[in-house]
Write a protein that holds these residues in place. Structure first.
Motif, PDB file in Angstrom:
ATOM      1  N   ASN A  88      48.050 -20.584   3.190  1.00 59.77           N
ATOM      2  CA  ASN A  88      47.018 -19.768   3.765  1.00 59.77           C
ATOM      3  C   ASN A  88      47.371 -18.683   4.811  1.00 59.77           C
ATOM      4  OD1 ASN A  88      44.297 -19.237   4.204  1.00 59.77           O
ATOM      5  ND2 ASN A  88      44.159 -20.566   5.778  1.00 59.77           N
ATOM      6  N   ALA A 162      48.232 -12.573   8.247  1.00 56.84           N
ATOM      7  CA  ALA A 162      46.750 -12.598   7.440  1.00 56.84           C
ATOM      8  C   ALA A 162      46.363 -14.108   7.007  1.00 56.84           C
ATOM      9  CB  ALA A 162      46.607 -11.754   6.445  1.00 56.84           C
ATOM     10  N   LYS A 164      42.882 -16.821   5.677  1.00 50.65           N
ATOM     11  CA  LYS A 164      41.379 -16.899   5.135  1.00 50.65           C
ATOM     12  C   LYS A 164      40.789 -18.098   5.745  1.00 50.65           C
ATOM     13  CE  LYS A 164      39.914 -15.421   0.706  1.00 50.65           C
ATOM     14  NZ  LYS A 164      40.375 -15.245  -0.710  1.00 50.65           N
ATOM     15  N   ARG A 169      36.156 -15.186   4.658  1.00 52.91           N
ATOM     16  CA  ARG A 169      36.843 -14.057   5.308  1.00 52.91           C
ATOM     17  C   ARG A 169      38.417 -13.869   5.579  1.00 52.91           C
ATOM     18  NH1 ARG A 169      33.191 -12.254  10.233  1.00 52.91           N
ATOM     19  NH2 ARG A 169      34.707 -10.535  10.267  1.00 52.91           N
ATOM     20  N   GLN A 170      38.834 -12.710   5.229  1.00 60.22           N
ATOM     21  CA  GLN A 170      40.171 -12.580   5.580  1.00 60.22           C
ATOM     22  C   GLN A 170      40.201 -12.054   6.964  1.00 60.22           C
ATOM     23  OE1 GLN A 170      42.069 -12.882   2.766  1.00 60.22           O
ATOM     24  NE2 GLN A 170      43.968 -12.882   4.003  1.00 60.22           N
TER      25      GLN A 170
END
Lengths: 184, 239
Positions: A88, A162, A164, A169-170
């Motif tokens: 992730n 980054a 999720k 939503r990122q």
């Protein structure tokens, strides 16, 4: 109104029994379900918020650990790098040589090409050429460029982690720092 | 017959109707309770997770500050000037700048401290600290205070960082001299320089996946040290 009265049935004991129609029951049940759904959503929003906060905290931890090892695990060099912590969490690292505000930026390839064109076409470009040409570095001692004599230089480092969240939503945590690295 | 007619005229409920209504009500209340219960439990679970992750964040900040202050002290009078830093996969001993809270409690004005990061009984990851004895030749003087000692004298109290630890591993990154490529190692002892990075993996029985933490040692060996591109270590200038 008439339809409602028609639903009332007279029993042998001379009593009128009025029930609900199936439609009414369905509407009532649907409304109840909606209300329950909203209540449950309030709960899930809270839980989701906790989850998002958790992932932000994890991303920040990952980012700080990554930033600690930048330039130590590998030799610092300019460029963009990326990788994956796990399924992730992904990281993007950008390393740029630091250009101080009073040092004119080196012309980009596009500018250099434009410059070459202008010079080839004749006198029209020559005036602009002088403004585009890189000026002498500010850190000079006589005619010697002191910066070039140093073995090290400053690098600007930007690290983004980054991830999720469950709502699809990122999101990202971005940290910036500067490090001293080799002058290549 | 007589009672039935009275009942009908007063438009009351029969016992059966009442029972049915109560039963239905009970079933519905039960369902609503169950639904709310699930919601509240999920809420509590989220709460606990936030509490745990903020605790981890605190542990990380604490260790980042601690390891950032690891001090490159050398033992006196040993055949080689080994640096006062001993690390294995499960235990880490180092010398660092004395923390203000510890200094205040100890009546000391500052200076250095011994510290030991290790797993103690009960699966607690603990940091033991003690003011540094400058005559020391090794870490033997650094012992975890017993419970009795904790009550009578007041040494610098140990810091309980994480409990319910199931697995714990420390790794060290660095080059032992100027000619070797720096790598990750399981052990760092009897060397002439500090590692450059410390990596910590901790697993707890609560099973939340805790990210691997990497800490950089920040205190250089001397002012104006020379950074080597090969070892990524800022060492003394050649004289």
């Amino acid at each position: 109104m008439r339809t409602f009265r028609q639903k009332c049935v007279k029993t042998p004991a001379n009593r009128r029994v009025c029930g609900f129609t199936l439609l009414e029951i369905l509407v009532a049940v649907t409304l109840l379900a909606l209300a329950m759904g909203i209540i449950m959503q309030v709960f899930s929003r809270g839980v989701n918020g906790a989850d998002v906060a958790n992932r932000y905290a994890k991303a920040a931890m990952l980012a700080e650990s990554k930033l600690a090892s930048v330039g130590i695990e590998e030799v610092l060099s300019e460029g963009d790098f990326s990788g994956q912590f796990d399924d992730n969490f992904a990281w993007i690292l950008s390393v740029r040589g630091y250009v101080s505000a009073n040092e004119p930026p080196t012309p980009s390839t596009l500018e250099t090409a434009a410059l070459a064109n202008a010079q080839a076409s004749g006198s029209a470009g020559t005036t602009s050429a002088s403004t585009l040409a890189p000026a002498a570095p500010t850190t000079t001692l006589g005619n010697v460029d002191v910066d070039a004599l140093l073995f090290v230089r400053l690098y600007e480092i930007e690290l983004s982690v980054a991830f999720k969240t469950d709502d699809g939503r990122q999101r990202a945590v971005t940290l910036n720092t500067m490090k001293i690295g080799p002058r290549l | 017959m007589n009672t039935a007619r009275i009942a009908h005229r007063s438009h009351g409920f029969t016992l059966i109707e009442l029972l049915l209504a109560i039963t239905l009500m009970a079933v519905m209340m039960g369902m609503i309770y169950a639904a709310l219960n699930v919601g509240v439990r999920a809420w509590d679970a989220g709460d606990a997770r936030v509490a745990e992750s903020s605790n981890w964040r605190m542990v990380e900040r604490f260790l980042r500050r601690e390891f950032g202050q690891v001090f490159p002290t050398r033992w006196r009078a040993v055949p080689q000037p080994y640096v006062a830093f001993e690390g294995s996969k499960t235990t880490l001993r180092y010398v660092s700048a004395l923390n203000l809270d510890a200094a205040l409690q100890n009546g000391a004005s500052g200076g250095l401290q011994w510290a030991e990061l290790a797993l103690v009984e009960g699966g607690v990851l603990q940091l033991n600290r003690q003011p540094f004895d400058s005559a020391a030749q090794n870490f033997d003087g650094l012992v975890a205070p017993t419970n009795d000692q904790l009550q009578t004298m007041s040494p610098v109290p140990p810091v309980r960082l994480v409990d319910n630890v199931t697995a714990f591993e420390i790794n060290y990154f660095g080059a032992e001299n100027d000619t070797t490529e720096p790598t990750w190692r399981d052990e760092w002892r009897d060397l002439a320089r500090l590692p450059t990075l410390i990596r910590l993996r901790v697993d707890t029985s609560r099973g939340r996946d805790v990210p691997v933490m990497v800490f950089a040692l920040k205190v250089g060996e001397e002012a104006g040290c020379l950074n080597s591109n090969f070892t990524r270590y800022c060492g003394p200038r050649p004289r």
